[in-house]
Design a protein around this motif. Structure first.
Motif, PDB file in Angstrom:
ATOM      1  N   MET A   1      -6.500  -0.877   5.330  1.00 11.92           N
ATOM      2  CA  MET A   1      -5.400  -0.192   4.674  1.00 11.92           C
ATOM      3  C   MET A   1      -4.414  -1.218   4.110  1.00 11.92           C
ATOM      4  SD  MET A   1      -2.989   2.746   6.283  1.00 11.92           S
ATOM      5  CE  MET A   1      -1.462   1.955   6.708  1.00 11.92           C
ATOM      6  N   ASN A   2      -4.137  -1.124   2.842  1.00 12.90           N
ATOM      7  CA  ASN A   2      -3.186  -2.039   2.210  1.00 12.90           C
ATOM      8  C   ASN A   2      -1.765  -1.579   2.462  1.00 12.90           C
ATOM      9  OD1 ASN A   2      -5.198  -3.582   1.164  1.00 12.90           O
ATOM     10  ND2 ASN A   2      -5.199  -2.582  -0.828  1.00 12.90           N
ATOM     11  N   LYS A   3      -0.908  -2.538   2.697  1.00 10.74           N
ATOM     12  CA  LYS A   3       0.509  -2.201   2.851  1.00 10.74           C
ATOM     13  C   LYS A   3       1.123  -2.099   1.474  1.00 10.74           C
ATOM     14  CE  LYS A   3       1.374  -4.169   7.307  1.00 10.74           C
ATOM     15  NZ  LYS A   3       2.327  -4.692   8.174  1.00 10.74           N
ATOM     16  N   SER A   4       2.036  -1.172   1.330  1.00  9.33           N
ATOM     17  CA  SER A   4       2.729  -1.064   0.054  1.00  9.33           C
ATOM     18  C   SER A   4       3.606  -2.300  -0.115  1.00  9.33           C
ATOM     19  CB  SER A   4       3.592   0.199   0.038  1.00  9.33           C
ATOM     20  OG  SER A   4       4.705   0.013   0.878  1.00  9.33           O
ATOM     21  N   PRO A   5       3.954  -2.657  -1.355  1.00  9.38           N
ATOM     22  CA  PRO A   5       4.838  -3.809  -1.553  1.00  9.38           C
ATOM     23  C   PRO A   5       6.148  -3.664  -0.786  1.00  9.38           C
ATOM     24  CG  PRO A   5       3.921  -3.077  -3.643  1.00  9.38           C
ATOM     25  CD  PRO A   5       3.509  -2.075  -2.597  1.00  9.38           C
ATOM     26  N   GLU A   7       6.665  -2.086   2.028  1.00 15.84           N
ATOM     27  CA  GLU A   7       6.414  -2.324   3.443  1.00 15.84           C
ATOM     28  C   GLU A   7       6.315  -3.818   3.722  1.00 15.84           C
ATOM     29  OE1 GLU A   7       3.995  -0.160   6.852  1.00 15.84           O
ATOM     30  OE2 GLU A   7       5.138   0.771   5.268  1.00 15.84           O
ATOM     31  N   PHE A   8       5.525  -4.513   2.889  1.00 15.34           N
ATOM     32  CA  PHE A   8       5.362  -5.960   3.059  1.00 15.34           C
ATOM     33  C   PHE A   8       6.720  -6.646   2.939  1.00 15.34           C
ATOM     34  CE2 PHE A   8       5.037 -10.133   1.030  1.00 15.34           C
ATOM     35  CZ  PHE A   8       4.308 -10.811   1.996  1.00 15.34           C
ATOM     36  N   HIS A   9       7.463  -6.284   1.913  1.00 14.77           N
ATOM     37  CA  HIS A   9       8.767  -6.883   1.623  1.00 14.77           C
ATOM     38  C   HIS A   9       9.681  -6.804   2.845  1.00 14.77           C
ATOM     39  CE1 HIS A   9      12.416  -7.752  -0.650  1.00 14.77           C
ATOM     40  NE2 HIS A   9      12.895  -6.542  -0.440  1.00 14.77           N
ATOM     41  N   LYS A  47      12.882   0.643   4.856  1.00 15.59           N
ATOM     42  CA  LYS A  47      11.613   1.183   4.342  1.00 15.59           C
ATOM     43  C   LYS A  47      11.739   2.647   3.955  1.00 15.59           C
ATOM     44  CE  LYS A  47       8.668  -1.925   6.984  1.00 15.59           C
ATOM     45  NZ  LYS A  47       7.742  -2.016   8.120  1.00 15.59           N
ATOM     46  N   GLN A  48      12.783   3.325   4.435  1.00 15.31           N
ATOM     47  CA  GLN A  48      12.982   4.751   4.140  1.00 15.31           C
ATOM     48  C   GLN A  48      13.802   5.000   2.868  1.00 15.31           C
ATOM     49  OE1 GLN A  48      11.259   6.911   5.952  1.00 15.31           O
ATOM     50  NE2 GLN A  48      10.551   5.062   6.998  1.00 15.31           N
ATOM     51  N   VAL A  49      14.352   3.947   2.292  1.00 18.36           N
ATOM     52  CA  VAL A  49      15.179   4.117   1.089  1.00 18.36           C
ATOM     53  C   VAL A  49      14.298   4.577  -0.071  1.00 18.36           C
ATOM     54  CG1 VAL A  49      16.654   2.940  -0.592  1.00 18.36           C
ATOM     55  CG2 VAL A  49      16.825   2.350   1.836  1.00 18.36           C
ATOM     56  N   GLU A  72      11.584 -14.094   4.478  1.00 20.84           N
ATOM     57  CA  GLU A  72      10.729 -15.280   4.522  1.00 20.84           C
ATOM     58  C   GLU A  72       9.320 -14.855   4.128  1.00 20.84           C
ATOM     59  OE1 GLU A  72       9.084 -17.687   8.128  1.00 20.84           O
ATOM     60  OE2 GLU A  72      11.116 -18.405   7.692  1.00 20.84           O
ATOM     61  N   TYR A  73       8.936 -15.187   2.891  1.00 21.02           N
ATOM     62  CA  TYR A  73       7.614 -14.814   2.386  1.00 21.02           C
ATOM     63  C   TYR A  73       6.569 -15.867   2.698  1.00 21.02           C
ATOM     64  CZ  TYR A  73      10.193 -11.306  -0.247  1.00 21.02           C
ATOM     65  OH  TYR A  73      10.999 -10.262  -0.592  1.00 21.02           O
ATOM     66  N   ASP A  74       7.033 -17.118   2.836  1.00 19.50           N
ATOM     67  CA  ASP A  74       6.121 -18.229   3.054  1.00 19.50           C
ATOM     68  C   ASP A  74       6.862 -19.265   3.891  1.00 19.50           C
ATOM     69  OD1 ASP A  74       4.657 -20.624   2.833  1.00 19.50           O
ATOM     70  OD2 ASP A  74       4.040 -20.201   0.778  1.00 19.50           O
ATOM     71  N   LYS A  75       6.234 -19.700   4.985  1.00 19.06           N
ATOM     72  CA  LYS A  75       6.878 -20.667   5.891  1.00 19.06           C
ATOM     73  C   LYS A  75       7.241 -21.967   5.172  1.00 19.06           C
ATOM     74  CE  LYS A  75       6.272 -18.748  10.113  1.00 19.06           C
ATOM     75  NZ  LYS A  75       7.405 -17.967  10.512  1.00 19.06           N
ATOM     76  N   ASN A  76       6.514 -22.292   4.102  1.00 21.48           N
ATOM     77  CA  ASN A  76       6.729 -23.553   3.393  1.00 21.48           C
ATOM     78  C   ASN A  76       7.745 -23.438   2.253  1.00 21.48           C
ATOM     79  OD1 ASN A  76       4.714 -24.759   4.992  1.00 21.48           O
ATOM     80  ND2 ASN A  76       3.170 -23.821   3.693  1.00 21.48           N
ATOM     81  N   MET A  77       8.314 -22.257   2.086  1.00 21.06           N
ATOM     82  CA  MET A  77       9.260 -22.041   0.995  1.00 21.06           C
ATOM     83  C   MET A  77      10.608 -21.603   1.573  1.00 21.06           C
ATOM     84  SD  MET A  77       7.533 -22.532  -1.799  1.00 21.06           S
ATOM     85  CE  MET A  77       8.380 -21.664  -3.106  1.00 21.06           C
ATOM     86  N   PRO A  78      11.687 -21.835   0.821  1.00 20.02           N
ATOM     87  CA  PRO A  78      12.995 -21.343   1.289  1.00 20.02           C
ATOM     88  C   PRO A  78      13.007 -19.818   1.341  1.00 20.02           C
ATOM     89  CG  PRO A  78      13.228 -22.746  -0.674  1.00 20.02           C
ATOM     90  CD  PRO A  78      11.768 -22.545  -0.442  1.00 20.02           C
ATOM     91  N   GLU A  79      13.904 -19.293   2.164  1.00 17.98           N
ATOM     92  CA  GLU A  79      14.052 -17.829   2.232  1.00 17.98           C
ATOM     93  C   GLU A  79      14.538 -17.300   0.892  1.00 17.98           C
ATOM     94  OE1 GLU A  79      15.549 -16.767   6.640  1.00 17.98           O
ATOM     95  OE2 GLU A  79      16.838 -18.124   5.519  1.00 17.98           O
ATOM     96  N   ARG A  80      14.169 -16.055   0.585  1.00 16.44           N
ATOM     97  CA  ARG A  80      14.685 -15.364  -0.601  1.00 16.44           C
ATOM     98  C   ARG A  80      15.812 -14.458  -0.125  1.00 16.44           C
ATOM     99  NH1 ARG A  80      11.354 -14.083  -4.949  1.00 16.44           N
ATOM    100  NH2 ARG A  80      13.329 -13.385  -5.815  1.00 16.44           N
TER     101      ARG A  80
END
Length: 123
Positions: A1-5, A7-9, A47-49, A72-80
């Motif tokens: 099952m794919n997570k919606s964007p 949900e992932f976000h 997630k309910q918005v 934090e999308y990637d441990k090697n990148m700064p936080e967004r």
């Protein structure tokens, strides 16, 4: 099952800085939320918005709270960071949210989730 964007976000949420707007329409000192239990509750709430990405709302008053969400999308990148201006509506106990994330834009939150969000952010 794919997570919606969405949900992932929100699963990547690591921290929230909260600035409450006082009666003089100034921001109070930012409060940082980092404890995992509260962050998990905030993940579930955001997630309910119901988002309307292309809406351009005009609000009659300044927001009640400005929340800066750190992802934090990637441990090697700064936080967004994304800013969320939040209004708690007295009439129907819902919340209106404007995000500077172009995939989100204008959002609304139902009564139950809005009240929980209010308790967390205005403590």
């Amino acid at each position: 099952m794919n997570k919606s964007p969405k949900e992932f976000h929100f699963n990547q949420l690591t921290r929230v800085d909260v600035e409450v707007v006082n009666a003089d329409e100034n921001y109070e000192e930012a409060v940082m939320i980092t404890d995992e239990e509260t962050i998990e509750r905030l993940r579930k709430i955001f997630k309910q918005v119901e988002w309307e990405p292309n809406a351009e709302p005009k609000m009659a008053r300044m927001e009640d709270v400005k929340a800066t969400l750190f992802f934090e999308y990637d441990k090697n990148m700064p936080e967004r960071l994304f800013e969320y201006e939040i209004w708690f509506n007295q009439r129907n106990d819902t919340a209106t949210i404007i995000s500077n994330n172009e995939k989100e834009g204008f959002g609304t939150l139902d009564k139950d989730h809005a009240q929980t969000l209010k308790k967390i952010l205005l403590r």
